[in-house]
Design a protein around this motif. Structure first.
Motif, mmCIF file in Angstrom:
data_model
loop_
_atom_site.group_PDB
_atom_site.id
_atom_site.type_symbol
_atom_site.label_atom_id
_atom_site.label_comp_id
_atom_site.label_asym_id
_atom_site.label_seq_id
_atom_site.Cartn_x
_atom_site.Cartn_y
_atom_site.Cartn_z
ATOM 1 N N UNK A 75 -17.889 -8.188 8.039
ATOM 2 C CA UNK A 75 -18.905 -6.858 7.788
ATOM 3 C C UNK A 75 -17.332 -5.841 8.527
ATOM 4 N N UNK A 76 -16.129 -6.242 7.728
ATOM 5 C CA UNK A 76 -15.249 -5.262 7.431
ATOM 6 C C UNK A 76 -14.747 -4.755 6.307
ATOM 7 N N UNK A 77 -13.705 -3.722 6.290
ATOM 8 C CA UNK A 77 -13.646 -2.325 5.315
ATOM 9 C C UNK A 77 -12.437 -2.638 5.138
ATOM 10 N N UNK A 78 -11.675 -2.575 3.770
ATOM 11 C CA UNK A 78 -10.258 -2.389 3.763
ATOM 12 C C UNK A 78 -9.850 -0.726 2.987
ATOM 13 N N UNK A 79 -9.134 -0.073 4.014
ATOM 14 C CA UNK A 79 -8.740 0.829 3.619
ATOM 15 C C UNK A 79 -7.798 1.124 3.078
ATOM 16 N N UNK A 80 -7.460 1.976 1.908
ATOM 17 C CA UNK A 80 -6.751 2.221 -0.078
ATOM 18 C C UNK A 80 -6.098 3.066 0.194
ATOM 19 N N UNK A 81 -4.685 3.437 -0.562
ATOM 20 C CA UNK A 81 -4.761 4.456 -1.268
ATOM 21 C C UNK A 81 -4.308 3.995 -2.520
ATOM 22 N N UNK A 82 -4.913 4.614 -4.003
ATOM 23 C CA UNK A 82 -3.914 4.186 -4.979
ATOM 24 C C UNK A 82 -2.898 4.457 -4.938
ATOM 25 N N UNK A 83 -1.682 4.220 -5.617
ATOM 26 C CA UNK A 83 -0.295 5.199 -5.662
ATOM 27 C C UNK A 83 0.361 4.591 -7.403
ATOM 28 N N UNK A 84 0.694 5.220 -7.825
ATOM 29 C CA UNK A 84 1.395 4.753 -9.405
ATOM 30 C C UNK A 84 1.518 3.349 -9.354
ATOM 31 N N UNK A 85 2.340 2.975 -8.775
ATOM 32 C CA UNK A 85 2.878 1.389 -9.054
ATOM 33 C C UNK A 85 2.104 0.316 -8.391
ATOM 34 N N UNK A 86 1.025 0.440 -7.140
ATOM 35 C CA UNK A 86 0.539 -0.363 -6.215
ATOM 36 C C UNK A 86 -0.817 0.277 -5.887
ATOM 37 N N UNK A 87 -1.183 -0.640 -4.960
ATOM 38 C CA UNK A 87 -2.859 -0.322 -3.983
ATOM 39 C C UNK A 87 -1.651 -0.813 -2.689
ATOM 40 N N UNK A 88 -2.000 0.478 -2.078
ATOM 41 C CA UNK A 88 -1.311 0.763 -0.265
ATOM 42 C C UNK A 88 -2.145 0.391 0.619
ATOM 43 N N UNK A 89 -3.040 -0.068 1.402
ATOM 44 C CA UNK A 89 -3.805 -0.366 2.249
ATOM 45 C C UNK A 89 -3.509 0.156 3.542
ATOM 46 N N UNK A 90 -3.759 0.524 3.640
ATOM 47 C CA UNK A 90 -3.958 1.422 5.467
ATOM 48 C C UNK A 90 -4.214 0.340 6.046
ATOM 49 N N UNK A 91 -5.172 0.059 6.420
ATOM 50 C CA UNK A 91 -6.229 -0.611 7.536
ATOM 51 C C UNK A 91 -7.205 -1.819 6.984
ATOM 52 N N UNK A 92 -7.750 -2.626 8.071
ATOM 53 C CA UNK A 92 -8.271 -3.037 7.720
ATOM 54 C C UNK A 92 -9.409 -3.524 9.299
ATOM 55 N N UNK A 93 -10.893 -2.239 8.401
ATOM 56 C CA UNK A 93 -11.484 -2.035 10.141
ATOM 57 C C UNK A 93 -12.885 -2.748 9.930
ATOM 58 N N UNK A 94 -13.299 -3.472 11.117
ATOM 59 C CA UNK A 94 -14.447 -3.769 11.536
ATOM 60 C C UNK A 94 -15.653 -2.447 11.347
ATOM 61 N N UNK A 95 -16.397 -2.969 10.090
ATOM 62 C CA UNK A 95 -17.655 -1.347 9.693
ATOM 63 C C UNK A 95 -18.584 -1.112 10.714
ATOM 64 N N UNK A 96 -18.496 -2.017 12.358
ATOM 65 C CA UNK A 96 -19.446 -1.093 13.276
ATOM 66 C C UNK A 96 -18.613 -0.144 14.188
#
Length: 107
Positions: A75-96
């Motif tokens: 029950x986890x969600x990966x939060x990220x933003x796509x950049x020109x040269x990489x994927x920037x992962x901000x947080x990994x949070x429990x869905x609840x």
């Protein structure tokens, strides 16, 4: 297919470590390893298809480029933003969790 490097921010790394520690304590080593594998698979998916993540929280947080990808069987969600040269992962949070509040937290 063009694969982008996936870079976890310091806070996302801590989130992952805390989740692994939790599963080690509460469910044992095999579950903790399955969680780590699920995280790796999710990172591999967003590396190949970064635009495929859901924009569910993007408008609520006024972050139009924010995407979220669920981990399979956990029950986890990966939060990220796509950049020109990489994927920037901000947080990994429990869905609840209160997702908008947790994303606003500083490192």
């Amino acid at each position: 297919m063009n694969r982008k490097p996936v870079v976890l921010r310091e806070r996302a790394n801590r989130d992952a470590e805390e989740a692994v520690d939790y599963y080690l304590r509460e469910a044992g080593e095999s579950t903790a390893l399955r969680f780590a594998d699920a995280l790796e698979r999710s990172c591999a998916q967003v590396a190949i298809h970064p635009a495929a993540g859901s924009s569910r929280y993007a408008h609520e947080l006024s972050l139009p480029s924010l995407r979220v990808w669920p981990l399979k069987r956990f029950p986890y969600l990966l939060f990220y933003v796509q950049r020109d040269d990489h994927v920037d992962v901000w947080r990994l949070l429990h869905a609840e969790r209160d997702i908008p509040e947790w994303l606003r937290e500083s490192g």
